[in-house]
Design a protein around this motif. Structure first.
Motif, PDB file in Angstrom:
ATOM      1  N   PRO A   1      -3.293  13.871   3.473  1.00  0.00           N
ATOM      2  CA  PRO A   1      -2.117  14.606   3.949  1.00  0.00           C
ATOM      3  C   PRO A   1      -0.933  13.685   4.220  1.00  0.00           C
ATOM      4  O   PRO A   1       0.204  14.031   3.896  1.00  0.00           O
ATOM      5  N   LEU A   2      -1.214  12.516   4.786  1.00  0.00           N
ATOM      6  CA  LEU A   2      -0.107  11.610   5.047  1.00  0.00           C
ATOM      7  C   LEU A   2       0.541  11.179   3.736  1.00  0.00           C
ATOM      8  O   LEU A   2       1.770  11.070   3.632  1.00  0.00           O
ATOM      9  N   ALA A   3      -0.283  10.948   2.741  1.00  0.00           N
ATOM     10  CA  ALA A   3       0.262  10.548   1.449  1.00  0.00           C
ATOM     11  C   ALA A   3       1.155  11.652   0.885  1.00  0.00           C
ATOM     12  O   ALA A   3       2.243  11.398   0.366  1.00  0.00           O
ATOM     13  N   LEU A   4       0.663  12.891   1.050  1.00  0.00           N
ATOM     14  CA  LEU A   4       1.483  13.997   0.554  1.00  0.00           C
ATOM     15  C   LEU A   4       2.790  14.088   1.330  1.00  0.00           C
ATOM     16  O   LEU A   4       3.849  14.353   0.762  1.00  0.00           O
ATOM     17  N   LEU A   5       2.707  13.844   2.612  1.00  0.00           N
ATOM     18  CA  LEU A   5       3.927  13.838   3.417  1.00  0.00           C
ATOM     19  C   LEU A   5       4.888  12.762   2.912  1.00  0.00           C
ATOM     20  O   LEU A   5       6.089  12.991   2.754  1.00  0.00           O
ATOM     21  N   CYS A   6       4.325  11.584   2.665  1.00  0.00           N
ATOM     22  CA  CYS A   6       5.161  10.498   2.166  1.00  0.00           C
ATOM     23  C   CYS A   6       5.762  10.879   0.822  1.00  0.00           C
ATOM     24  O   CYS A   6       6.931  10.588   0.547  1.00  0.00           O
ATOM     25  N   PHE A   7       4.945  11.531   0.040  1.00  0.00           N
ATOM     26  CA  PHE A   7       5.453  11.964  -1.258  1.00  0.00           C
ATOM     27  C   PHE A   7       6.626  12.921  -1.063  1.00  0.00           C
ATOM     28  O   PHE A   7       7.696  12.779  -1.672  1.00  0.00           O
ATOM     29  N   ALA A   8       6.441  13.894  -0.170  1.00  0.00           N
ATOM     30  CA  ALA A   8       7.525  14.831   0.116  1.00  0.00           C
ATOM     31  C   ALA A   8       8.755  14.074   0.586  1.00  0.00           C
ATOM     32  O   ALA A   8       9.889  14.335   0.155  1.00  0.00           O
TER      33      ALA A   8
ATOM     34  N   PHE B   1      -4.074   1.505   1.985  1.00  0.00           N
ATOM     35  CA  PHE B   1      -3.581   1.378   0.619  1.00  0.00           C
ATOM     36  C   PHE B   1      -2.297   2.177   0.449  1.00  0.00           C
ATOM     37  O   PHE B   1      -1.374   1.785  -0.253  1.00  0.00           O
ATOM     38  N   LEU B   2      -2.237   3.305   1.137  1.00  0.00           N
ATOM     39  CA  LEU B   2      -1.049   4.146   1.076  1.00  0.00           C
ATOM     40  C   LEU B   2       0.179   3.348   1.487  1.00  0.00           C
ATOM     41  O   LEU B   2       1.235   3.372   0.841  1.00  0.00           O
ATOM     42  N   SER B   3      -0.003   2.599   2.553  1.00  0.00           N
ATOM     43  CA  SER B   3       1.093   1.807   3.059  1.00  0.00           C
ATOM     44  C   SER B   3       1.566   0.822   1.997  1.00  0.00           C
ATOM     45  O   SER B   3       2.765   0.677   1.730  1.00  0.00           O
TER      46      SER B   3
END
Ligand code: SF4
Ligand code: SF4
Ligand code: SF4
Ligand code: SF4
Ligand code: SF4
Ligand code: SF4
Ligand code: SF4
Ligand code: SF4
Lengths: 283, 125, 358, 633, 147, 123
Positions: free
Chosen positions: D261-268, D320-322
């Motif tokens: 979800p955080l990745a999707l948020l970052c994507f948004a 890794f997202l970071s």
């Protein structure tokens, strides 16, 4: 504190003298390479003093302004160097000067000056990343961007950063405006842009620019010297050999074009720097 | 000078085209003043080191058809003749309007001098 | 796209002579170029009106200082043809010797300037250093570094005794040796090639159509050299035109480089075959009629049109110099190149404005 | 008190917007905008002084807040859907319907509305954002008043479209305030969507074909962001069972499952911030009147993206997202710098530069060390002022000279010395020390030094940035020789925002150490720098902030003095190879015709102008984003 | 102050930067000027650099005849040189028009257009003569007043 | 790449080829055509030199017995010298020195009693 003041003094007064002398020696050596006798080594000083004595002639007062900002920034960057400050800060301060010099040249309506300024920007574009990479390399070795930290190293940086040193030499060649990179302006100016972005700086203002250039030369040679800062002999040998090679390269190459520079030096320099960094990282 | 072919204003362009077709290189043109009113214009061509010339005799006042569309190289010499003899060429690809060499301060059509100087001098010879 | 319009010349560092080009650039790419001439126009053809046909030799020498001897030679050759004068064999060979020495001088000069055009200062210096030996030969044999002034109608003014000839040959040996040192630089060096290969391409067809001459023409692969006609003593000497293939600046550079060596060889051969005898014949009468005469000058075909009227002043003297012929090809090479290559390409035709405009 | 302030900051603009829309009188509208500007600027300052808080306001008019939100959201989405149908864009339709379905299901059947947590939460980051939004945003609105009058004059409109324009302009400010202050991510989502609609309306303002096309593009791209957001929201709820942002952030520390979800948020966030390959919507936004671009770029919209990334940064630290966020941010920085370098359209340069700087902030968020976060926050602050200033300058210039092309601005100093000087100052604050943007960049580079794939693009990108800024500054100043320059007239409402912004940019930079220690440090997990006598220092490096500033300032002053003294110097025309005519700016060309010299800058058309390159950049950017989302699955 | 002035004067003599303008010369003189720059003569020994830009030059070397077109250029260039400056005319053409002085497009020597400080005769003058000419010009420099 | 290096290094390790003029001068070549001078005592003021000169820079006044030459116009071609019937006109091997002011070479000889055959005015 006292040491600090001495360093500031060296930065402000000794550095340009050194820079001028280097320019003089450079011209003399260049002459020898060309089978000429060459001017006296203090020729640059004559040039500058003479320029100060010339009539003031301007196309635009921005030029005057920019020349002064340039020399301030150049001086400050050298002082910061001698104060063993942060490498990136030094680079940024140096960039202030370089950019104002360009803005000054751009502020005229002279096409030669404008073209030269645009090319100078391309040169900045080329050398800045290389220098930053070199600094990053230094950081990876010493854990800091501060020069003071480099000076306490026991092993010459050159050992761990050989490729970055070469990349830095590219930057050095560009910064010294030596062939094959002398396209924004050149000392002997047999080139299509006449004097390039220096075309409109004249008289005392040109003298300022010249002195600023000496500061910059000292700065960048100083940066080179960091790569063997463990002993005086190392410094002298490294800087001496480097500079000799610069003059040699100046004399054995034709001037190339900025398109070539972007297409060749950039990838080459960046790749070399990057490989060196990866290698450091891997250790 | 061997192989000089006379032409007229009407045929000079077509003859030049023939020259080009025959593979001749355009060497240059020479303009010579004949008398107070007429000039000779010589067109020189070369093929394999062999020269051939066209000769066009015209009145100074007449305009000459330009061959610069056939041989681009002719534009320079035609401009030169315009400058020096005051003869006009029609259809020049790049017309300097008689400013190729000369400024206003310079004499007009300096190569047309027979009426002035040569008359005086010929008495001496 | 931002356009830049700059005046290139009349006073410009890379051109020793005043020529003006109005250049329209975009991103430093030449989009349009229009030349302006007239900065060196003197009108010297008209001096025939006030100088007699002998005095015109000195004027012709000064059409251009770089190939003065060859101009005078062409002029004398034309007058001799008009007056039906046969010059002595020795004079014919001597003319070749001086002309070829001049060619070496001129080509070395050009190689230097060419190097300078792409910012190879030390190469420029080197070429001109070598060239000084030729200048010494000129001064020692002809009395002046630039205008040796040896041609007269009916032959040559000065003789070359065996000692002098020997000295000239030894000097030329030195020159040849040094020029050979430069071969790799001029023909192989990475940076030189970068600046010349593929620059200012003139195809064979274009070269012919636009009337290119000399090394510019030969660089495009056309084997044409006025010396093949065999004027002076060229008919008795072995030489073949040097040709290039690609028609680019590099190819022209190569042609001139090889011609330098060829010229030295020609001098050697001419000296070895130098016949004994007079160096000039007496001239009687005045020129009458018209003649077109040509010689191969360092820059290419030089053409004189001379019309005499039987008086001491000529009716018309018209000089078509090689650069005059090479300007249209040059104009076709410029659009589309980089600004930095403008001097390189302009220099690659070895322009001589002083003779172009006379 | 807090309730009032929040009301003013968030709903105030909505009310002002409604009034603007209803009352169709120019004067009243100006008054409303001015009053609203003053009000929210003051309110933001008061809020700022009060400091961090968390708070739940009482329900408005007695209706439960979540109902309001649901209705609001649905209304919003249906309006968007209407436009999607109007312009017949299938993809947008799908996206919006998807969002409606998800949202309604989520709200009606999933969310536990009884969960008790503060609806609003503000730490220093939010407060800084509120300050920037309210002050810079208001200034832009003020600037828009005279600007839009002239704009319509130029366009010769019969019926003024200003009511709608101003309505959305101010609404966006309110929405942004709401976004940065909300603690409930459903709220966040709503405000997020309002900005989407607002930007769509503003971009399409001129109603011509390009405007509408670009607006539609903005809409669908932002809907992608919205869709990502909503998935993230639902996913997070499924895992954590909460819509409390703070809880979610803390949950992030715990395990990998929250990463998606955080990745999707970052994507948004990245889409919202127009990162590569979604940069085209922001560039398209440049066709809108300048206040729009200024508002979208400097303080709002795009900042919403970086805000979210920074807000949630602690949640994904060290993952890794970071890392991939850092790399894609840095890549965006590099790529947009390269694109800007070949651009001669002033507004586009600004747009690319904005995207680049946002990329840099993402990179900082991705590096996720205290130094990096410091750099990111400082960058938000300084960038907002300088960039808004530059936009307004370009707008003003464009209204005077009728072009936004940098080449046409050549020698502008002779015509509009005031605006030019302000613009040049703005440019200088964007790229040179000792101004704040560069200070932040220094921090960013020092922080990024260990990340090879970040530092390389940063190094190259900043050099390119220097090129296009310096080129522009020089061009602005390249006035013809020996000209007497008369300061041009500037209307009060034009001048005031410009002056406030330029002083803001300079003074804020001067106070950088203060800004850092007072504002930024409290947000950080650990202070990143020690400050003594204006010297930033940490083990990695030293930035002699005040000493350098002092000496440069002295040099500057002396340079001004020297330039003044040069008044006596002989004036001479530029060098034109000796061919100049009596007019020193032109030369005698072929055929004796005078030719005016013209200088055009180098735009690297053959190198960076390559269409293929753009395609590759987009593909690569897309791959990085895919990596970012995919890698965290 | 005095020492500064002296130093300036000395430097002026030691560092004359050169601008060469070919004003319709036959190239003979030009190439001799260029030859001066090259190894055998190397006028950089005297601090001379061929700057090619009037704004940096102290010494204007003019070769060749003046004609109606290039006279404007000559004036423009001389004007763009900051004081103090020296003008040196080279070769018969530059001095008087030389062999060409009766040609229709020749105005005559350089001094018809701008004041000339040193005349160097010859056709072309030898590099040594050019060096002599420059040296003579430098002597004049010390007498010129400050710019 | 770097193909120039051997040449450069050769230069570097050899003495420079610069002739340190004016400190170091070289004997002029015997043939060199330098400054003109007239042994005025031998001159018969026949005007041949003046007539033949391509640059028309010699003025001879037979009556006054003066011979003058404008060194600023002379192109040092040597035609006059070659044609002088009395071989009184010579060219030094050295060039004429630069000057700061205009000058004219003026020489006055004695009027010759015996006039030469032929009319000097002719042609
Ligand atoms: S930079 Fe130029 S002036 Fe300086 S020494 Fe080198 S060649 Fe000479
Ligand atoms: S081409 Fe003409 S100007 Fe050039 S050197 Fe030859 S004769 Fe002289
Ligand atoms: S110039 Fe500016 S104000 Fe005028 S129509 Fe264009 S965008 Fe609007
Ligand atoms: S003086 Fe002689 S060499 Fe010099 S330009 Fe004139 S004719 Fe040529
Ligand atoms: S005659 Fe004199 S002025 Fe003319 S070219 Fe020769 S040396 Fe120069
Ligand atoms: S030709 Fe000889 S003798 Fe006759 S005037 Fe001249 S110098 Fe005298
Ligand atoms: S040397 Fe030549 S130019 Fe000089 S006077 Fe004699 S003939 Fe005339
Ligand atoms: S006839 Fe007399 S005037 Fe004529 S050349 Fe002989 S001596 Fe001189």
């Amino acid at each position: 504190m006292i040491k600090g003041i001495i360093m500031v003094f060296i930065g402000v007064f000794v550095a340009p003298l050194l820079g001028g002398l280097i320019a003089g020696v450079d011209r003399r050596l260049t002459a020898w390479f060309q089978s000429r006798y060459g001017p006296p080594v203090w020729q640059p000083f004559f040039d500058v003093i003479k320029l100060f004595g010339k009539e003031r002639m301007v196309v635009n007062r921005w030029l005057v302004f920019c020349a002064h900002v340039y020399i301030t920034a150049a001086m400050l960057s050298v002082v910061l160097f001698f104060l063993q400050s942060d490498l990136l800060l030094i680079l940024f301060v140096q960039a202030v000067g370089a950019i104002f010099l360009v803005i000054g040249a751009l502020s005229t309506t002279s096409p030669y000056s404008q073209l030269g300024a645009n090319r100078e920007l391309i040169q900045i574009l080329t050398y800045e990343p290389l220098i930053i990479l070199a600094f990053v390399g230094i950081y990876l070795v010493t854990g800091s961007f501060r020069i003071s930290e480099i000076l306490v190293q026991t092993k010459p940086l050159l050992v761990s950063l050989p490729l970055l040193y070469i990349a830095l030499c590219y930057a050095l060649t560009i910064k010294l405006r030596k062939s094959p990179f002398d396209f924004s302006t050149s000392h002997h100016a047999h080139q299509e842009l006449v004097k390039g972005f220096l075309t409109e700086y004249s008289g005392p203002y040109l003298a300022l620019v010249e002195i600023g250039h000496w500061y910059e030369v000292v700065l960048i040679l100083g940066l080179c010297s960091l790569f063997w800062a463990t002993s005086w002999i190392g410094i002298i040998a490294l800087v001496g050999v480097t500079y000799f090679c610069e003059i040699l390269i100046d004399n054995v190459t034709a001037r190339l074009t900025w398109r070539w520079m972007l297409g060749y030096v950039w990838p080459m320099g960046l790749a070399m720097g990057f490989v060196n960094l990866i290698w450091l990282h891997g250790r | 000078m061997k192989e000089v072919i006379s032409t007229t204003k009407g045929t000079v362009v077509s003859k030049t085209v023939d020259m080009k077709k025959d593979g001749y290189r355009f060497v240059t043109m020479s303009c010579v003043e004949l008398d107070a009113d007429t000039v000779d214009i010589l067109y020189h061509f070369d093929r394999d080191l062999h020269l051939k010339h066209l000769r066009l005799t015209i009145q100074k006042k007449e305009a000459v058809p330009s061959v610069s569309l056939v041989y681009f190289a002719a534009f320079l010499v035609e401009n030169e003749i315009q400058d020096q003899f005051g003869i006009r060429f029609d259809g020049l690809v790049l017309d300097y309007e008689r400013t190729l060499y000369l400024e206003k301060e310079a004499p007009d059509a300096p190569y047309c001098r027979i009426s002035v100087s040569r008359d005086v001098k010929s008495g001496e010879d | 796209m931002a356009r830049t319009i700059i005046p290139f010349g009349p006073q410009h560092q890379v051109f020793p002579e005043p020529i003006h080009l109005k250049l329209v650039l975009e991103d430093e790419i030449v989009k349009e170029v229009v030349p302006a001439l007239g900065y060196v126009h003197r009108g010297l053809e008209m001096l025939a009106d006030v100088r007699d046909f002998h005095q015109m030799i000195q004027i012709c020498e000064r059409v251009c200082g770089i190939c003065s001897t060859i101009h005078a030679q062409c002029y004398c050759q034309g007058i001799e043809e008009l007056m039906g004068i046969e010059i002595p064999d020795r004079a014919r060979f001597l003319r070749v010797i001086w002309a070829e020495i001049h060619r070496v001088q001129s080509h070395l000069l050009w190689l230097g300037l060419f190097a300078d055009a792409f910012g190879f200062e030390s190469l420029f210096m080197q070429c001109w250093k070598i060239r000084e030996k030729i200048m010494d030969i000129n001064e020692a044999t002809g009395g002046n570094r630039v205008n040796p002034s040896i041609n007269i109608i009916g032959g040559v003014k000065r003789d070359m005794n065996p000692d002098m000839a020997q000295w000239v040959l030894t000097q030329l040996d030195l020159v040849e040796k040094e020029v050979n040192h430069l071969e790799k630089v001029l023909l192989n060096d990475y940076t030189v090639k970068k600046r010349t290969v593929g620059k200012g391409v003139l195809t064979r067809e274009k070269a012919m159509e636009l009337g290119a001459v000399g090394p510019t023409l030969r660089g495009s692969g056309v084997e044409q050299d006025i010396r093949q006609i065999g004027y002076a003593a060229y008919g008795e000497l072995a030489h073949r035109p040097v040709v290039g293939i690609d028609g680019d600046a590099y190819s022209r550079n190569r042609v001139r480089f090889l011609e330098t060596l060829q010229a030295i060889a020609l001098v050697r051969e001419a000296v070895s075959k130098l016949p004994a005898g007079d160096i000039s014949v007496k001239v009687k009468g005045k020129p009458e009629g018209e003649v077109v005469t040509r010689v191969e000058q360092p820059r290419g075909e030089l053409m004189y049109y001379i019309k005499g009227n039987g008086g001491k002043n000529l009716d018309r003297l018209r000089i078509r110099t090689p650069t005059f012929a090479n300007i249209p090809p040059l104009l076709s090479m410029l659009p589309g190149i980089e600004l930095a290559d403008v001097p390189v390409i302009v220099l690659s035709i070895d322009p001589c404005i002083s003779c172009t405009e006379r | 008190m807090l309730n009032t302030i929040l009301f003013v900051l968030i709903l105030g603009p909505f009310i002002a917007g409604a009034l603007c829309f209803i009352i169709r009188s120019g004067h009243v509208r100006s008054f409303i905008v001015l009053a609203m500007g003053c009000l929210i600027a003051t309110a933001s300052i008061i809020l700022f002084i009060k400091g961090p808080f968390s708070h739940t306001p009482p329900p408005l008019l007695g209706i439960p807040t979540h109902f309001l939100v649901l209705w609001g959201d649905d209304l919003l989405l249906f309006v968007m859907l209407y436009f999607a149908f109007k312009h017949g864009h299938l993809f947008t339709k799908i996206l919006i319907i998807f969002q409606i379905v998800c949202l309604d299901y989520f709200e009606l059947f999933m969310v536990d509305h009884t969960e008790n947590f503060p609806l609003f939460f503000a730490d220093n980051l939010s407060l800084i954002m509120v300050l920037i939004i309210s002050i810079v945003g208001s200034l832009i609105c003020v600037f828009a008043i005279p600007y839009m009058n002239k704009h319509e004059e130029h366009q010769g409109l019969k019926k003024s479209r200003q009511p709608k324009f101003f309505a959305f302009l101010v609404v966006i400010i309110g929405a942004m305030n709401g976004l940065v202050l909300s603690n409930n991510i459903i709220f966040m989502y709503m405000f997020f969507e309002i900005t989407t609609l607002g930007s769509f309306m503003l971009i399409s303002h001129d109603q011509n074909e390009t405007a509408i096309n670009n607006a539609v593009r903005a809409l669908w791209m932002n809907c992608v962001a919205g869709a990502a957001f909503i998935i993230a929201m639902i996913w997070a709820y499924v895992i954590q069972g909460t819509v409390d942002a703070q809880k979610l952030i803390q949950a992030g520390h715990m395990g990998g499952i929250m990463l998606t979800p955080l990745a999707l948020l970052c994507f948004a966030a990245m889409v919202k911030a127009a990162q590569i390959p979604f940069q085209s919507w922001l560039l398209g936004a440049m066709v809108a009147p300048t206040p729009t671009s200024a508002l979208l770029h400097s303080s709002t919209m795009v900042k919403a993206g970086v805000y979210i990334a920074l807000r949630f940064a602690p949640g994904y630290a060290g993952t890794f997202l970071s890392q991939s966020l850092a790399v894609s941010g840095a890549f965006a920085f590099l790529a947009t710098s390269a694109m800007a370098i070949r651009e001669s359209n002033g507004k586009k340069v600004l747009a690319y530069s904005t995207i680049g700087n946002l990329g840099l902030i993402f990179a900082c968020a991705g590096i996720n060390t205290p130094e990096a976060i410091t750099a990111g926050i400082l960058l938000i602050i300084f960038h907002a002022f300088s960039k808004a200033l530059l936009f307004l300058c370009v707008g003003d210039i464009e209204q005077h000279i009728g072009s936004r092309d940098i080449e046409v601005m050549r020698g502008l100093y002779a015509r509009m010395p005031r605006t030019t000087l302000i613009a040049v100052l703005g440019i200088v604050t964007m790229m040179l020390p000792p101004f704040g943007v560069l200070l932040s960049k220094w921090m960013a580079i020092e922080a990024a030094s260990k990340h090879l794939f970040v530092i390389l693009p940063l190094a190259v990108g900043s050099a390119m940035m220097v090129v296009y800024w310096a080129r522009w500054a020089g061009i602005l100043l390249s006035a013809p020789h020996g000209l007497k320059v008369e300061p041009e007239k500037q209307g009060l409402l034009t001048r005031f925002p410009l002056l406030v912004l330029v002083w803001g940019a300079v003074v804020l930079s001067l106070c950088a150490p203060l800004v850092y220690s007072k504002l930024v440090v409290p947000i950080l997990s650990a202070p990143s720098f020690s400050i003594r006598a204006g010297i930033f220092e940490n083990p990695t490096g030293t930035f002699l902030f005040y000493p350098v500033m002092l000496i440069l300032a002295l040099g500057f002053i002396y340079a001004v003095y020297a330039a003044k003294k040069a008044r006596k110097a002989r004036l001479s025309g530029p060098y034109l190879c000796g061919a100049q005519t009596t007019d020193p700016e032109s030369f005698e060309g072929p055929m004796k015709k005078p030719v005016a010299v013209l200088s055009g800058a180098i735009y690297f058309e053959s190198i960076f102008g390559n269409q293929k390159l753009t395609v590759w950049v987009n593909i690569f950017g897309g791959m990085l984003l895919a990596l970012l989302v995919g890698g965290s699955l | 102050m005095d020492i500064l002035k002296k130093l300036t004067r000395k430097s002026r003599i030691k560092s004359p930067w050169l601008l060469h303008f070919d004003c319709g010369s036959c190239n003979g003189c030009d190439i001799e000027v260029l030859a001066c720059l090259t190894p055998v003569y190397d006028i950089e020994r005297f601090g001379i650099i061929n700057v090619g830009n009037p704004k940096h030059a102290d010494l204007l070397l003019v070769t060749g005849t003046v004609n109606h077109r290039n006279k404007k250029v000559l004036v423009n260039l001389a004007e763009q040189m900051p004081e103090p400056k020296i003008v040196v005319a080279l070769g018969s053409c530059g001095l008087s028009g030389g062999v060409f002085r009766e040609a229709y497009n020749v105005i005559g020597g350089v001094d018809k257009i701008i004041p000339v400080d040193v005349y160097v005769p010859g056709c072309p003058p030898k590099p040594e003569a050019i060096i002599d000419g420059v040296v003579t010009g430098l002597e004049k420099f010390s007498k010129k007043k400050d710019g | 790449m770097f193909d120039m290096t051997p040449n450069i290094l050769r230069n570097f390790f050899h003495k420079s080829s610069t002739r340190l003029y004016p400190k170091e001068t070289r004997q002029a070549f015997g043939n060199a055509r330098g400054e003109l001078y007239n042994e005025i005592e031998a001159c018969i003021f026949c005007r041949t030199c003046a007539r033949k000169c391509p640059s028309q820079c010699i003025t001879v006044d037979t009556k006054e017995a003066t011979w003058q030459c404008d060194p600023f116009v002379c192109v040092y071609c040597g035609v006059c010298v070659e044609n002088c019937p009395k071989k009184c006109l010579h060219q030094k091997n050295d060039y004429r020195k630069p000057v700061t002011d205009k000058e004219i070479i003026f020489m006055k000889g004695e009027t010759k009693k015996k006039k030469c055959e032929g009319d000097p005015q002719e042609t």
